[in-house]
Motif scaffolding. Structure first.
Motif, PDB file in Angstrom:
ATOM      1  N   SER A   1       0.829  -1.190   0.000  1.00 57.35           N
ATOM      2  CA  SER A   1       0.000   0.000   0.000  1.00 57.35           C
ATOM      3  C   SER A   1       0.868   1.246   0.000  1.00 57.35           C
ATOM      4  CB  SER A   1      -0.975   0.002   1.180  1.00 57.35           C
ATOM      5  OG  SER A   1      -0.363  -0.380   2.374  1.00 57.35           O
ATOM      6  N   ILE A   2       0.286   2.290  -0.549  1.00 59.33           N
ATOM      7  CA  ILE A   2       0.939   3.596  -0.622  1.00 59.33           C
ATOM      8  C   ILE A   2       0.089   4.579   0.184  1.00 59.33           C
ATOM      9  CG2 ILE A   2       1.592   5.494  -2.145  1.00 59.33           C
ATOM     10  CD1 ILE A   2       3.229   3.289  -3.072  1.00 59.33           C
ATOM     11  N   ILE A   3       0.752   5.347   1.040  1.00 59.72           N
ATOM     12  CA  ILE A   3       0.074   6.398   1.796  1.00 59.72           C
ATOM     13  C   ILE A   3       0.800   7.697   1.466  1.00 59.72           C
ATOM     14  CG2 ILE A   3      -0.554   7.291   4.066  1.00 59.72           C
ATOM     15  CD1 ILE A   3      -0.381   4.453   5.151  1.00 59.72           C
ATOM     16  N   SER A   4       0.042   8.716   1.094  1.00 61.07           N
ATOM     17  CA  SER A   4       0.685  10.001   0.825  1.00 61.07           C
ATOM     18  C   SER A   4       1.175  10.599   2.148  1.00 61.07           C
ATOM     19  CB  SER A   4      -0.270  10.959   0.113  1.00 61.07           C
ATOM     20  OG  SER A   4      -1.193  11.515   1.011  1.00 61.07           O
ATOM     21  N   LEU A   5       2.320  11.270   2.083  1.00 62.16           N
ATOM     22  CA  LEU A   5       2.855  11.916   3.286  1.00 62.16           C
ATOM     23  C   LEU A   5       1.909  13.001   3.775  1.00 62.16           C
ATOM     24  CD1 LEU A   5       6.638  12.193   2.357  1.00 62.16           C
ATOM     25  CD2 LEU A   5       5.457  10.385   3.633  1.00 62.16           C
ATOM     26  N   LYS A   6       1.224  13.649   2.851  1.00 62.72           N
ATOM     27  CA  LYS A   6       0.250  14.679   3.228  1.00 62.72           C
ATOM     28  C   LYS A   6      -0.858  14.072   4.082  1.00 62.72           C
ATOM     29  CE  LYS A   6      -2.752  18.300   1.348  1.00 62.72           C
ATOM     30  NZ  LYS A   6      -3.641  18.254   2.451  1.00 62.72           N
ATOM     31  N   LEU A   7      -1.412  12.942   3.636  1.00 64.44           N
ATOM     32  CA  LEU A   7      -2.464  12.284   4.414  1.00 64.44           C
ATOM     33  C   LEU A   7      -1.914  11.844   5.772  1.00 64.44           C
ATOM     34  CD1 LEU A   7      -5.340  11.011   4.629  1.00 64.44           C
ATOM     35  CD2 LEU A   7      -4.285   8.913   3.780  1.00 64.44           C
ATOM     36  N   LEU A   8      -0.737  11.252   5.774  1.00 60.46           N
ATOM     37  CA  LEU A   8      -0.143  10.764   7.012  1.00 60.46           C
ATOM     38  C   LEU A   8       0.017  11.903   8.020  1.00 60.46           C
ATOM     39  CD1 LEU A   8       0.960   7.986   8.000  1.00 60.46           C
ATOM     40  CD2 LEU A   8       3.211   8.823   7.368  1.00 60.46           C
ATOM     41  N   ARG A   9       0.520  13.039   7.565  1.00 59.98           N
ATOM     42  CA  ARG A   9       0.719  14.188   8.469  1.00 59.98           C
ATOM     43  C   ARG A   9      -0.614  14.822   8.864  1.00 59.98           C
ATOM     44  NH1 ARG A   9       0.977  17.513  11.831  1.00 59.98           N
ATOM     45  NH2 ARG A   9       2.582  19.067  12.136  1.00 59.98           N
TER      46      ARG A   9
ATOM     47  N   ASN B   1       6.210  -3.291  19.227  1.00 58.41           N
ATOM     48  CA  ASN B   1       5.849  -4.145  18.097  1.00 58.41           C
ATOM     49  C   ASN B   1       4.502  -3.753  17.512  1.00 58.41           C
ATOM     50  OD1 ASN B   1       8.119  -5.878  18.124  1.00 58.41           O
ATOM     51  ND2 ASN B   1       7.273  -6.944  19.897  1.00 58.41           N
ATOM     52  N   TYR B   2       4.111  -2.477  17.709  1.00 64.07           N
ATOM     53  CA  TYR B   2       2.757  -2.123  17.310  1.00 64.07           C
ATOM     54  C   TYR B   2       2.622  -0.810  16.546  1.00 64.07           C
ATOM     55  CZ  TYR B   2       2.787   1.196  21.196  1.00 64.07           C
ATOM     56  OH  TYR B   2       3.087   2.236  22.025  1.00 64.07           O
ATOM     57  N   ALA B   3       3.703  -0.032  16.386  1.00 68.31           N
ATOM     58  CA  ALA B   3       3.535   1.299  15.807  1.00 68.31           C
ATOM     59  C   ALA B   3       4.859   1.901  15.353  1.00 68.31           C
ATOM     60  CB  ALA B   3       2.892   2.229  16.837  1.00 68.31           C
ATOM     61  N   VAL B   4       4.738   3.062  14.684  1.00 68.56           N
ATOM     62  CA  VAL B   4       5.890   3.906  14.373  1.00 68.56           C
ATOM     63  C   VAL B   4       5.586   5.320  14.846  1.00 68.56           C
ATOM     64  CG1 VAL B   4       6.807   2.624  12.396  1.00 68.56           C
ATOM     65  CG2 VAL B   4       5.081   4.386  12.014  1.00 68.56           C
ATOM     66  N   GLN B   5       6.659   6.044  15.133  1.00 69.90           N
ATOM     67  CA  GLN B   5       6.556   7.450  15.499  1.00 69.90           C
ATOM     68  C   GLN B   5       7.357   8.225  14.457  1.00 69.90           C
ATOM     69  OE1 GLN B   5       7.980   8.394  19.418  1.00 69.90           O
ATOM     70  NE2 GLN B   5       6.833  10.282  19.479  1.00 69.90           N
ATOM     71  N   VAL B   6       6.740   9.269  13.908  1.00 67.66           N
ATOM     72  CA  VAL B   6       7.352  10.053  12.846  1.00 67.66           C
ATOM     73  C   VAL B   6       7.770  11.413  13.383  1.00 67.66           C
ATOM     74  CG1 VAL B   6       6.981  11.096  10.575  1.00 67.66           C
ATOM     75  CG2 VAL B   6       5.897   8.908  11.121  1.00 67.66           C
TER      76      VAL B   6
ATOM     77  N   GLY C   1       2.931  12.130  17.300  1.00 67.06           N
ATOM     78  CA  GLY C   1       1.973  11.142  16.799  1.00 67.06           C
ATOM     79  C   GLY C   1       2.558   9.743  16.764  1.00 67.06           C
ATOM     80  N   ILE C   2       1.797   8.778  17.261  1.00 63.71           N
ATOM     81  CA  ILE C   2       2.184   7.372  17.189  1.00 63.71           C
ATOM     82  C   ILE C   2       1.166   6.669  16.300  1.00 63.71           C
ATOM     83  CG2 ILE C   2       2.470   5.227  18.482  1.00 63.71           C
ATOM     84  CD1 ILE C   2       3.555   6.911  20.787  1.00 63.71           C
ATOM     85  N   TYR C   3       1.653   6.152  15.192  1.00 70.66           N
ATOM     86  CA  TYR C   3       0.810   5.524  14.178  1.00 70.66           C
ATOM     87  C   TYR C   3       0.848   4.009  14.365  1.00 70.66           C
ATOM     88  CZ  TYR C   3       1.280  10.058  11.807  1.00 70.66           C
ATOM     89  OH  TYR C   3       1.266  11.390  11.489  1.00 70.66           O
ATOM     90  N   THR C   4      -0.228   3.443  14.888  1.00 74.70           N
ATOM     91  CA  THR C   4      -0.278   1.989  15.091  1.00 74.70           C
ATOM     92  C   THR C   4      -0.396   1.299  13.741  1.00 74.70           C
ATOM     93  OG1 THR C   4      -2.690   1.902  15.248  1.00 74.70           O
ATOM     94  CG2 THR C   4      -1.445   2.259  17.320  1.00 74.70           C
TER      95      THR C   4
ATOM     96  N   ILE D   1       9.393  13.825   6.006  1.00 80.24           N
ATOM     97  CA  ILE D   1       9.772  12.960   7.125  1.00 80.24           C
ATOM     98  C   ILE D   1      11.251  13.165   7.421  1.00 80.24           C
ATOM     99  CG2 ILE D   1      10.109  10.580   7.892  1.00 80.24           C
ATOM    100  CD1 ILE D   1       7.610   9.800   6.375  1.00 80.24           C
ATOM    101  N   ARG D   2      11.532  13.538   8.652  1.00 79.09           N
ATOM    102  CA  ARG D   2      12.910  13.690   9.104  1.00 79.09           C
ATOM    103  C   ARG D   2      13.422  12.367   9.672  1.00 79.09           C
ATOM    104  NH1 ARG D   2      13.615  18.079  13.497  1.00 79.09           N
ATOM    105  NH2 ARG D   2      12.821  19.378  11.816  1.00 79.09           N
ATOM    106  N   GLU D   3      12.532  11.664  10.402  1.00 80.65           N
ATOM    107  CA  GLU D   3      12.921  10.399  11.040  1.00 80.65           C
ATOM    108  C   GLU D   3      11.674   9.581  11.315  1.00 80.65           C
ATOM    109  OE1 GLU D   3      15.003   8.975  15.224  1.00 80.65           O
ATOM    110  OE2 GLU D   3      15.267  11.033  14.551  1.00 80.65           O
ATOM    111  N   MET D   4      11.821   8.260  11.298  1.00 78.23           N
ATOM    112  CA  MET D   4      10.727   7.365  11.659  1.00 78.23           C
ATOM    113  C   MET D   4      11.318   6.268  12.541  1.00 78.23           C
ATOM    114  SD  MET D   4       8.134   5.174   9.233  1.00 78.23           S
ATOM    115  CE  MET D   4       7.286   6.603   8.614  1.00 78.23           C
TER     116      MET D   4
END
Length: 108
Positions: free
Chosen positions: A26-34, A75-80, A89-92, A67-70
């Motif tokens: 899947s592709i997620i736009s950075l705009k949507l993610l932010r 075992n459940y998420a990423v932080q950007v 923000g923590i993205y599960t 994105i500067r860093e991710m």
């Protein structure tokens, strides 16, 4: 089945590519993610001072969608960390999967 990404990478200047454990890509736009950052500040739960001034400062919009860093969170998420310095923000995995289901043209 619990879904989790086996690979996350920025595939272009504007998109994030996720490869999931079930084979889905899947592709997620950075705009949507932010814009869909799940933190309390972005979702309207900022704590206010006496004169209705947010405690959190308004961040410089420069680099808002970069994105500067991710970093992985457990075992459940990423932080950007975004180019404007925002990083709460923590993205599960479930939330990323939900965002990835949105049609590409609605992510712009």
């Amino acid at each position: 089945m619990a879904y989790y990404p086996v690979q996350i990478k920025q595939s272009s200047a504007t998109d994030l590519l996720l490869r999931w454990n079930d084979g889905l890509e899947s592709i997620i736009s950075l705009k949507l993610l932010r814009d869909e950052c799940p933190c309390a500040g972005c979702k309207g739960e900022t704590v206010l001072l006496h004169e209705s001034k947010p405690i959190l400062p308004i961040l410089d919009q420069t680099g808002k969608y970069d994105i500067r860093e991710m970093s992985q969170v457990g075992n459940y998420a990423v932080q950007v960390t975004w180019g404007d310095g925002h990083s709460t923000g923590i993205y599960t995995w479930d939330y990323l999967r939900e965002l990835a289901k949105r049609p590409k043209d609605s992510q712009e």
